[in-house]
Design a protein around this motif. Structure first.
Motif, mmCIF file in Angstrom:
data_model
loop_
_atom_site.group_PDB
_atom_site.id
_atom_site.type_symbol
_atom_site.label_atom_id
_atom_site.label_comp_id
_atom_site.label_asym_id
_atom_site.label_seq_id
_atom_site.Cartn_x
_atom_site.Cartn_y
_atom_site.Cartn_z
ATOM 1 N N GLU A 138 -13.864 6.571 -19.207
ATOM 2 C CA GLU A 138 -13.370 5.400 -18.479
ATOM 3 C C GLU A 138 -12.143 5.765 -17.641
ATOM 4 O OE1 GLU A 138 -12.894 2.354 -21.445
ATOM 5 O OE2 GLU A 138 -15.056 2.015 -21.567
ATOM 6 N N GLY B 217 -19.194 6.265 -21.798
ATOM 7 C CA GLY B 217 -18.603 5.066 -22.376
ATOM 8 C C GLY B 217 -17.348 5.319 -23.184
ATOM 9 N N GLU C 21 -19.019 -3.271 -13.256
ATOM 10 C CA GLU C 21 -18.132 -4.439 -13.330
ATOM 11 C C GLU C 21 -16.671 -4.029 -13.135
ATOM 12 O OE1 GLU C 21 -16.877 -8.181 -13.334
ATOM 13 O OE2 GLU C 21 -18.968 -7.537 -13.264
ATOM 14 N N TYR C 22 -16.271 -2.925 -13.753
ATOM 15 C CA TYR C 22 -14.901 -2.436 -13.598
ATOM 16 C C TYR C 22 -14.604 -2.123 -12.130
ATOM 17 C CZ TYR C 22 -10.748 0.447 -14.060
ATOM 18 O OH TYR C 22 -9.495 0.968 -13.912
ATOM 19 N N TYR D 181 -25.978 -0.255 -20.579
ATOM 20 C CA TYR D 181 -24.787 -1.024 -20.943
ATOM 21 C C TYR D 181 -23.518 -0.363 -20.400
ATOM 22 C CZ TYR D 181 -21.048 -2.990 -23.770
ATOM 23 O OH TYR D 181 -19.869 -3.558 -24.174
ATOM 24 N N VAL D 182 -23.405 0.935 -20.621
ATOM 25 C CA VAL D 182 -22.229 1.686 -20.153
ATOM 26 C C VAL D 182 -22.137 1.622 -18.623
ATOM 27 C CG1 VAL D 182 -21.239 4.014 -19.957
ATOM 28 C CG2 VAL D 182 -22.076 3.182 -22.174
ATOM 29 N N ARG E 274 -20.956 -1.804 -17.431
ATOM 30 C CA ARG E 274 -19.500 -1.944 -17.586
ATOM 31 C C ARG E 274 -18.757 -1.222 -16.464
ATOM 32 N NH1 ARG E 274 -17.896 0.091 -23.136
ATOM 33 N NH2 ARG E 274 -15.889 0.030 -22.116
#
Length: 149
Positions: free
Chosen positions: A14, A9, A81-82, A74-75, A78
């Protein structure tokens, strides 16, 4: 081709995901984004550097496995989704245990072609105490490891 992206995260992880997705788009590689649940140590409770392992217990916050799993989900959400926003699908998976061991074992089991990881994780202080996951992956992995800054 099969790429594995190890994430925690952090901003660097990222960027590793972004780089791996760029390469996957041009090579038609499958991407698995993984998060290692290793709740033993999370972050410092104080600003002072830890001088020794004996001193560490006064400065570290211990995290329970449920909290670590929730953060991992959660990470990974994300990351999914990215990838979707970029028109790509990724597989996500929670791993358990030491990140270096669990990621390299997964890479071996899946016959992965490459591992991508950020240069630094969420807590530089933790890395200073126990070592960098990126460095550990470079040393232990049997496939190329790309470390992204």
């Amino acid at each position: 081709m099969q790429f594995i992206v190890a994430t925690d995260g952090s901003e660097q992880s990222e960027r590793a995901l972004e780089y791996a997705l760029d390469l996957a788009a041009t090579t038609d590689a499958a991407v698995a984004v993984v998060y290692a649940v290793d709740p033993a140590v999370r972050e410092y409770a104080a600003d002072a550097p830890v001088a020794s392992f004996a001193d560490a217990e006064n400065h570290l916050v211990i995290e329970d496995e449920g909290d670590a799993e929730a953060r991992g989900e959660y990470v990974l959400g994300r990351a999914r989704e990215y990838a979707r926003e970029r028109g790509l699908d990724v597989e996500t998976e929670l791993l358990y245990g030491d990140p270096v061991e669990s990621v390299t074992e997964l890479a071996s089991r899946r016959d992965a072609d490459a591992i991508f990881v950020g240069h630094r994780g969420m807590t530089p202080q933790y890395e200073g105490l126990v070592g960098s996951v990126a460095a550990g992956l470079v040393e232990r992995a049997t496939v190329p490891v790309t470390v992204v800054r």
